[in-house]
Write an enzyme that holds these catalytic residues in place. Structure first.
Site, PDB file in Angstrom:
ATOM      1  CG  HIS A   7      -1.915   1.030   1.337  1.00  0.00           C
ATOM      2  ND1 HIS A   7      -1.644   2.342   1.665  1.00  0.00           N
ATOM      3  CD2 HIS A   7      -3.261   0.970   1.136  1.00  0.00           C
ATOM      4  CE1 HIS A   7      -2.771   3.036   1.665  1.00  0.00           C
ATOM      5  NE2 HIS A   7      -3.764   2.235   1.344  1.00  0.00           N
TER       6      HIS A   7
ATOM      7  CG  ASP B 117       0.741  -2.165   6.141  1.00  0.00           C
ATOM      8  OD1 ASP B 117      -0.162  -2.226   6.998  1.00  0.00           O
ATOM      9  OD2 ASP B 117       0.566  -1.647   5.019  1.00  0.00           O
TER      10      ASP B 117
ATOM     11  CD  GLN C 221      -6.349  -4.419   3.850  1.00  0.00           C
ATOM     12  OE1 GLN C 221      -7.258  -5.241   3.920  1.00  0.00           O
ATOM     13  NE2 GLN C 221      -6.576  -3.124   3.696  1.00  0.00           N
TER      14      GLN C 221
ATOM     15  CE  LYS D 100      -7.106  -0.079   6.120  1.00  0.00           C
ATOM     16  NZ  LYS D 100      -7.965   0.317   4.999  1.00  0.00           N
TER      17      LYS D 100
ATOM     18  CB  CYS E  46      -3.786   3.404  -1.708  1.00  0.00           C
ATOM     19  SG  CYS E  46      -4.961   4.740  -1.512  1.00  0.00           S
TER      20      CYS E  46
END
Length: 387
Positions: free
Chosen positions: A110, A185, A188, A211, A349
């Site tokens: 991302h 990261d 997700q 999220k 993104c």
């Protein structure tokens, strides 16, 4: 998930919501918890001796603890941020860099785990972007890119375009063997998978509350305690200084030094409630639910003429992206929107990744715990009509 659970998400009665990778729906119980803060004990944290401030401070501090329990670390190693983007930028611009330091990231990132590293080139830092094979990180290329100057590797735990679940534990071992800092990261992955930062072996792990059933404007950075004193805060001022004179200031110790200003107190309290809900459901159960929806959706999409799924056979979260021959993704998304089916179109993104597949935009569906088999079939039925 049953109707009683879905009733916690009022929007599910109006739309088929398949854009959870962008932001998940927020349960009413999370909103009620946030309203309780504003209605019953609204006060700033660590700013007063009165009972309202003490209660607010306790609830805010409890968020650090609950996040730590969720991802397998001490609450003292949790820095509350605005979102994943801020968390990653805190690391990128908080570390001291030397000219010719080397960072490795990937084409599947991302922009929030890509642009901050590219920007370090202004400081003379070398940045390498490794590719992917069959929708997954090319580990051989990763190993081959490591040099004696490699200081940090930054990768996503799961792709927001492909849903790919990366081998973060294996990469963690590579980093430790080469004495390299490791940032993951988790935007997700944290909403969908059990997370243990100790097993992953990372130095930094970041994610966003919005999220994972929480509100917007709140996120977190796991930062090993040994690194906290090395990071320069992105901001200084109220909240992260212990002493100020006319000629200087002293920063607080621990995570406090990285949390300047009045934080999103209500957001932190809402995130604590969201974590409670996720724990009650069980992340393993969420994973099983998404895998069933994945199978149904991929099986249905394979039968549609001219539809191309990006890497249909990878181990993934509930994210599936595709294109339709001769159809503009934005137009498809708008036509589905007219049927109250919410999907996302664009480069998500992750422009370098989408361009890797020779597209400028794709259609993405992303389901979560409130979605049903019936909704998946409704989506496929409408796609068939559009094709």
């Amino acid at each position: 998930m049953n109707d009683e659970f879905r009733s916690l998400f009022p929007l599910t009665s109006d739309v088929v919501y398949l854009d959870s990778a962008a932001t998940s729906l927020t349960p009413t119980s999370v909103l009620e918890e946030m309203n309780d803060y504003y209605n019953k004990y609204c006060a700033n944290i660590d700013r007063g001796v009165h009972h309202l401030s003490k209660l607010a401070s306790h609830r805010y501090g409890d968020t650090h603890k609950k996040i730590g329990e969720l991802i397998g670390c001490s609450g003292k190693e949790v820095v509350l941020t605005k979102n994943t983007t801020e968390a990653i930028n805190q690391v990128a611009f908080g570390l001291d860099w030397s000219k010719n330091d080397h960072v490795i990231t990937t084409v599947m990132e991302h922009h929030s785990n890509f642009v901050p590293w590219l920007r370090l080139r202004e400081k003379g830092v070398k940045v390498d972007v490794i590719g992917i094979k069959n929708g997954q990180i090319d580990l051989n290329e990763l190993k081959n890119k490591i040099t004696s100057e490699t200081r940090l590797i930054a990768i996503c735990h799961a792709s927001n375009v492909l849903g790919t679940i990366n081998p973060v534990i294996e990469i963690g071992k590579i980093c430790r063997e080469n004495d390299i800092l490791y940032l993951v990261d988790g935007a997700q992955s944290t909403p969908h998978l059990p997370i243990d930062v100790q097993k992953i072996g990372c130095d930094f792990y970041s994610f966003s509350g919005h999220k994972m059933l929480g509100p917007t404007g709140i996120g977190a950075l796991y930062c090993k305690q040994k690194h906290q004193e090395k990071l320069k805060p992105l901001m200084v001022g109220g909240g992260n200084v212990s002493n100020v004179t006319k000629t200087g200031y002293t920063l607080k110790k621990g995570y406090h030094r990285l949390e300047a200003g009045t934080p999103n107190i209500a957001g932190a309290i809402g995130l604590t409630k969201a974590i409670q809900i996720l724990n009650e459901i069980g992340l393993k159960n969420i994973r099983k639910h998404e895998e069933k929806l994945n199978k149904t959706l991929i099986d249905e999409l394979r039968n549609l003429d001219g539809l191309n799924i990006l890497n249909p056979d990878i181990d993934r979260t509930g994210v599936i992206s595709f294109t339709i021959k001769g159809k503009d993704p934005h137009k498809i998304a708008l036509q589905l929107d007219q049927k109250n089916i919410i999907v996302r179109s664009g480069n998500h993104c992750s422009q370098p990744l989408v361009e890797h597949y020779n597209y400028d935009k794709v259609i993405r569906t992303s389901h979560y715990i409130y979605n049903t088999q019936k909704e998946i079939k409704t989506l496929c039925k409408e796609l068939k009509k559009l094709i």
